[in-house]
Design an enzyme around this catalytic site. Structure first.
Site, short mmCIF file in Angstrom:
data_model
loop_
_atom_site.label_atom_id
_atom_site.label_comp_id
_atom_site.label_asym_id
_atom_site.label_seq_id
_atom_site.Cartn_x
_atom_site.Cartn_y
_atom_site.Cartn_z
N GLN A 191 0.71 6.44 1.09
CA GLN A 191 1.47 7.53 1.88
C GLN A 191 3.07 7.56 1.39
O GLN A 191 3.70 8.37 1.89
CB GLN A 191 1.35 7.32 3.40
CG GLN A 191 -0.16 7.33 3.90
CD GLN A 191 -0.70 8.77 3.79
OE1 GLN A 191 -0.13 9.78 3.60
NE2 GLN A 191 -2.09 8.72 3.85
N LYS A 240 -3.95 12.08 -3.11
CA LYS A 240 -2.73 12.52 -2.00
C LYS A 240 -1.58 12.84 -2.67
O LYS A 240 -0.51 13.25 -1.94
CB LYS A 240 -2.53 11.23 -1.10
CG LYS A 240 -3.80 10.80 -0.30
CD LYS A 240 -3.55 9.32 0.62
CE LYS A 240 -4.64 8.97 1.17
NZ LYS A 240 -5.32 9.49 2.28
N ASP A 245 0.93 -1.19 0.10
CA ASP A 245 -0.09 -0.04 -0.05
C ASP A 245 0.91 1.30 0.06
O ASP A 245 1.57 1.49 0.81
CB ASP A 245 -0.94 0.00 1.23
CG ASP A 245 -1.79 1.30 1.47
OD1 ASP A 245 -1.46 2.18 0.78
OD2 ASP A 245 -2.70 1.17 2.37
N CYS A 247 -8.63 6.27 10.35
CA CYS A 247 -8.95 4.81 9.78
C CYS A 247 -7.90 3.76 10.07
O CYS A 247 -7.43 2.86 9.26
CB CYS A 247 -9.08 4.81 8.27
SG CYS A 247 -10.49 5.86 7.90
#
Ligand code: PMP
Length: 408
Positions: free
Chosen positions: A204, A227, A201, A366
């Site tokens: 970020q 993002k 993932d 989250c």
């Protein structure tokens, strides 16, 4: 040296006021703002070339198709994928992860008793799709634990990886704490001890530092456009050709078929097998423009600036005292996640900061399992983007000082 004045001038929203104060936008891990070159590119698409892609003989459709495929190539280069057809447009990280979970499940790659491993540092969107997959297949979810610094305990991998492990999914950077996980080391350990598929993932990490999926050696890598200075509702799923070829589709519909009849449907080749329906053409072209914009500044420069902001923010907050920073000693991107001692819950401070024009995120981000580990309901999270300044950090720290006085 970044020219912050020039950079900021490309973001009109940064010069607005909120609650009568100049906006200090420090919620970039939730979503970043979008610069004019990206907005203009999307405007140009809608004013000059808007048409549905891949199926038109007419000129606009061909141009729109070409422009979207150019954006795919930009994304390919951005993460150093081997082929452009390994890059699939999605609505974002969440859809990318669900796509993998469904495609893996639909392909019969998991059976009862098999195992999926995630880490304690995951966003809910890298937990729930795997829990649902476990429910559908009888597989079991295991979790790499972390220590009180937010550092993952990788011995767990040697102790738990086996032929039963079918998939390992983890984030390269934690959204709640900003911690940079040792992704290459995790991939190496997984490869040495299992045949599991590896999902990273990158929600970020992609906006903040150089990504090389081939060097990383993962099977899948997912991230979101919003993002990284692009549009909401856009994202990328990278999958290794060999694996994608083997997987059954996720969504069925137009665009993803080779032939369709009531008796039998055959599927299109990559990447279209995984792109059912009309895509977000303007958004995807905008994502290409966002990639150009980021590359124009340079990810090394972005990372350096954001890291300096994080370090300055951390040291100024620690000087204030009366607070705890989570992952304080860990290797982090431009994120500072903290709680105030004896000063109400995180949202109390968030509301005081909002009155001062300062946008931070408060709550569990989250990532409830992280909050459970620390036995807290939530944190105050300041997260930086390339356009943030040291003066904005000073305003935040002053805001926290006021919040401590008012709530303490
Ligand atoms: N994973 C991480 C690490 C994230 O930070 C986020 C967004 N906060 C997601 C997944 C989900 O991304 P999106 O909401 O864009 O689908």
């Amino acid at each position: 040296m970044l020219n912050l004045k020039n950079i900021r001038s490309e973001f009109p929203i940064l010069s607005r006021e909120v609650n009568g104060k100049p906006l200090v936008y420090l919620d970039n891990a939730a979503t970043s703002q979008t610069p004019l070159p990206v907005l203009n590119r999307i405007m140009q698409y809608y004013t000059e070339t808007n048409a549905n892609v891949h199926r038109g003989i007419h000129t606009l459709s061909q141009i729109a198709t070409q422009e979207m495929e150019d954006a795919r190539k930009k994304a390919q280069k951005f993460i150093n994928a081997k082929h452009d057809y390994e890059v699939i447009f999605t609505k974002g990280t969440t859809e990318g992860l669900n796509l993998i979970a469904y495609a893996v499940g639909n392909s019969g790659l998991l059976k009862s008793g098999d195992e999926i491993i995630v880490s304690q540092l995951e966003h809910h969107s890298n937990i729930v799709p795997w829990q649902l997959l476990c429910e559908r297949t009888g597989a079991k979810l295991k979790v790499i634990p972390m220590d009180e610094n937010g550092v993952l305990q990788l011995d767990f991998l040697e102790e738990n990886l086996s032929e039963k492990t079918r998939l390992v999914s983890f984030n390269q950077v934690s959204n709640a704490l900003g911690i940079i996980n040792p992704a290459e080391e995790i991939v190496r350990k997984v490869r040495q001890n299992s045949n599991a598929l590896i999902v990273v993932d990158g929600a970020q990490s992609a906006p903040h530092f150089q990504i090389d999926v081939q060097k990383l050696g993962c099977d899948f890598f997912v991230f979101s456009g919003h993002k990284m200075y692009g549009m909401m509702g856009t994202g990328i799923l990278y999958g290794r050709e060999e694996i994608l070829e083997k997987l059954a589709p996720f969504h069925g519909g137009g665009e993803m078929i080779a032939t369709c009849s009531f008796e039998k449907t055959t599927f299109a080749g990559l990447p279209f097998k995984f792109e059912a329906g009309t895509p977000n053409v303007g958004g995807n072209i905008g994502l290409g423009a966002a990639i150009d914009w980021v590359e124009g500044i340079g990810r090394a420069e972005i990372h350096e600036h954001e890291t300096a902001l994080m370090q300055y923010c951390q040291s100024e907050l620690l000087k204030l005292g009366g607070l705890k920073i989570y992952g304080e000693k860990a290797n982090r991107i431009g994120v500072v996640s903290f709680t105030l001692e004896n000063a109400g819950i995180a949202s109390d401070a968030g509301m005081i900061l909002d009155k001062m024009g300062i946008a931070v995120r408060t709550g569990h981000h989250c990532t409830q399992p992280i909050m459970d580990y620390f036995k807290i309901a939530g944190t105050i999270r300041a997260s930086f983007a390339v356009y943030n300044t040291f003066e904005e950090v000073d305003i935040l720290v002053e805001g926290i000082r006021k919040a401590q006085r008012m709530l303490g």
